[in-house]
Structures are given as C-alpha cells and as structure tokens.
Design a protein around this motif. Structure first.
Motif, mmCIF file in Angstrom:
data_model
loop_
_atom_site.group_PDB
_atom_site.id
_atom_site.type_symbol
_atom_site.label_atom_id
_atom_site.label_comp_id
_atom_site.label_asym_id
_atom_site.label_seq_id
_atom_site.Cartn_x
_atom_site.Cartn_y
_atom_site.Cartn_z
ATOM 1 N N PRO A 20 0.819 -1.228 0.000
ATOM 2 C CA PRO A 20 0.000 0.000 0.000
ATOM 3 C C PRO A 20 0.851 1.276 0.000
ATOM 4 N N VAL A 21 1.954 1.274 0.726
ATOM 5 C CA VAL A 21 2.847 2.439 0.736
ATOM 6 C C VAL A 21 3.508 2.583 -0.633
ATOM 7 N N ALA A 22 3.919 1.473 -1.225
ATOM 8 C CA ALA A 22 4.514 1.512 -2.569
ATOM 9 C C ALA A 22 3.523 2.101 -3.572
ATOM 10 N N TRP A 23 2.261 1.763 -3.429
ATOM 11 C CA TRP A 23 1.231 2.297 -4.318
ATOM 12 C C TRP A 23 1.105 3.812 -4.135
ATOM 13 N N THR A 24 1.117 4.256 -2.877
ATOM 14 C CA THR A 24 1.053 5.692 -2.584
ATOM 15 C C THR A 24 2.268 6.404 -3.172
ATOM 16 N N TYR A 25 3.452 5.819 -3.007
ATOM 17 C CA TYR A 25 4.665 6.395 -3.591
ATOM 18 C C TYR A 25 4.537 6.486 -5.111
ATOM 19 N N HIS A 26 4.032 5.425 -5.714
ATOM 20 C CA HIS A 26 3.869 5.386 -7.175
ATOM 21 C C HIS A 26 2.955 6.533 -7.631
ATOM 22 N N PHE A 79 9.515 13.133 -0.906
ATOM 23 C CA PHE A 79 10.924 12.839 -0.641
ATOM 24 C C PHE A 79 11.125 11.346 -0.393
ATOM 25 N N ALA A 80 10.242 10.734 0.384
ATOM 26 C CA ALA A 80 10.344 9.296 0.656
ATOM 27 C C ALA A 80 10.157 8.483 -0.626
ATOM 28 N N ALA A 81 9.231 8.917 -1.471
ATOM 29 C CA ALA A 81 8.998 8.209 -2.736
ATOM 30 C C ALA A 81 10.220 8.317 -3.649
ATOM 31 N N LEU A 82 10.818 9.499 -3.694
ATOM 32 C CA LEU A 82 12.032 9.671 -4.504
ATOM 33 C C LEU A 82 13.166 8.807 -3.961
ATOM 34 N N GLN A 83 13.321 8.768 -2.644
ATOM 35 C CA GLN A 83 14.371 7.942 -2.044
ATOM 36 C C GLN A 83 14.141 6.465 -2.313
ATOM 37 N N ASP A 84 12.888 6.042 -2.289
ATOM 38 C CA ASP A 84 12.586 4.635 -2.536
ATOM 39 C C ASP A 84 12.881 4.251 -3.986
ATOM 40 N N SER A 85 12.622 5.164 -4.906
ATOM 41 C CA SER A 85 12.815 4.850 -6.325
ATOM 42 C C SER A 85 14.227 5.084 -6.828
ATOM 43 N N ALA A 88 20.279 6.631 -5.076
ATOM 44 C CA ALA A 88 21.302 7.672 -4.918
ATOM 45 C C ALA A 88 20.818 8.804 -4.013
ATOM 46 N N LEU A 89 19.490 8.891 -3.798
ATOM 47 C CA LEU A 89 18.918 9.940 -2.947
ATOM 48 C C LEU A 89 18.805 9.521 -1.486
ATOM 49 N N ASN A 90 19.095 8.262 -1.193
ATOM 50 C CA ASN A 90 19.055 7.797 0.192
ATOM 51 C C ASN A 90 20.109 8.531 1.013
ATOM 52 N N PRO A 91 19.961 8.538 2.351
ATOM 53 C CA PRO A 91 20.943 9.243 3.180
ATOM 54 C C PRO A 91 22.392 8.819 2.908
ATOM 55 N N ALA A 92 22.597 7.553 2.581
ATOM 56 C CA ALA A 92 23.952 7.084 2.292
ATOM 57 C C ALA A 92 24.334 7.316 0.827
#
Length: 173
Positions: A20-26, A79-85, A88-92
């Motif tokens: 469900p979160v992945a769908w929201t991110y999408h 921001f979370a959706a961009l980091q998930d996809s 390179a945008l993750n904190p590390a």
C-alpha cells in the motif's frame, strides 16, 4: 492492482516498503513527474547529472502544493517516494536535494499538523481581547506575536527586549 507496480530489487528490497505504501509512492511520483515535465524531467532520471533539475522541480512542486493548502506530510511523502525509487537519494547516497530539504523544513514550520485546528483571525483577536480584559497584556502580546510571525511558542518565549533588528523590521512593513 498492487501486484502490477514496477518494483525494483530482490525480495528484501521489495518488502522494505509495504505494497500500500509503494502504491502511494507510485501515485505521488506520477503526479510529481507530470508537474516536473515542465523541466524536461521524466521517471528515467539520470542521477547525479540531473540532480540540480530534480531539486529545482521538487522545490517548485513543494511551493505549489504548500500554496494549494496541502499539509506538510505531502512533501515528506514525495521525498520518501524519490528515495525509494532512486537509491542515490538515500541518506547514504551520493545525491542531495538541498532546495527540497529547505522547502520541507519551512513547510513543516509554516503548516500546522492536522491534529491542531487552525484559528481564524477573529478567534485570535477574541483571545487577545480576553487577555486584555484580565489585564494580561503580556499574554495578549505573546498571542499576537505567535500568530503574526509564525514563530514557535518556544521561540517567542526566548525573545528579549532589543532582539528586534532593522533588517527584519522592513519585512513587517
């Protein structure tokens, strides 16, 4: 159908975010990239080459959503959706989005959470009047400063005589 979502990575990577979160991110990314197409950005981002364009588009999107009256969690979700996809945008990761970071920070400060019912200007003035009738002019002033400057209560409590500066006075006029 949730099973139709394009999801990257192995089993652990795919279960790191629930369906469900992945769908929201999408959905969030589809809406964002429709907006970002003005900057020539598509979901086939080349990072870090297009990081500046992404940062600009995301900060403009945040401004737009804020001005439309959306709550701050919408910016956090982008921001979370961009980091998930885009790993390179993750904190590390190697790519940072400084403009979007500042926009999210300001949005959180300016837009109260949904749990707090907003007060109208009339309600604020009624509170001020009540304090003035009780001869609590300091509290009346505190209420006015809080609501007209968008300071946090702790910031208003820490103000001292003489904290007013000339550079900020021009903003109030």
């Amino acid at each position: 159908d949730l099973d139709m979502l394009p999801r990257k990575g192995g089993v652990l990577r795919r279960v790191a975010v629930t369906l469900p979160v992945a769908w929201t991110y999408h959905q969030t990314l589809v809406e964002f990239f429709l907006f970002a197409s003005f900057w020539g950005l598509t979901e086939d981002l080349k990072l870090p080459e297009q990081a500046t364009e992404l940062d600009l588009a995301a900060s403009e999107w945040a401004d737009h959503m804020y001005m439309e009256g959306h709550p701050a969690y919408i910016g956090e979700r982008l921001f979370a959706a961009l980091q998930d996809s885009y790993t390179a945008l993750n904190p590390a990761g190697s790519v940072k989005l400084p403009e979007l970071y500042r926009c999210r920070q300001a949005w959180r400060r300016r837009a109260p959470g949904r749990s707090r019912a907003p007060l109208t200007w009339t309600q604020v003035l009624l509170l001020v009047n009540w304090f003035l009738r009780k001869r609590l002019a300091g509290m009346a002033l505190w209420i006015l400063v809080c609501f007209t400057t968008y300071y946090r209560p702790s910031e208003v409590f820490s103000l001292k005589v003489g904290d007013r500066s000339e550079e900020h006075t021009s903003e109030l006029q």
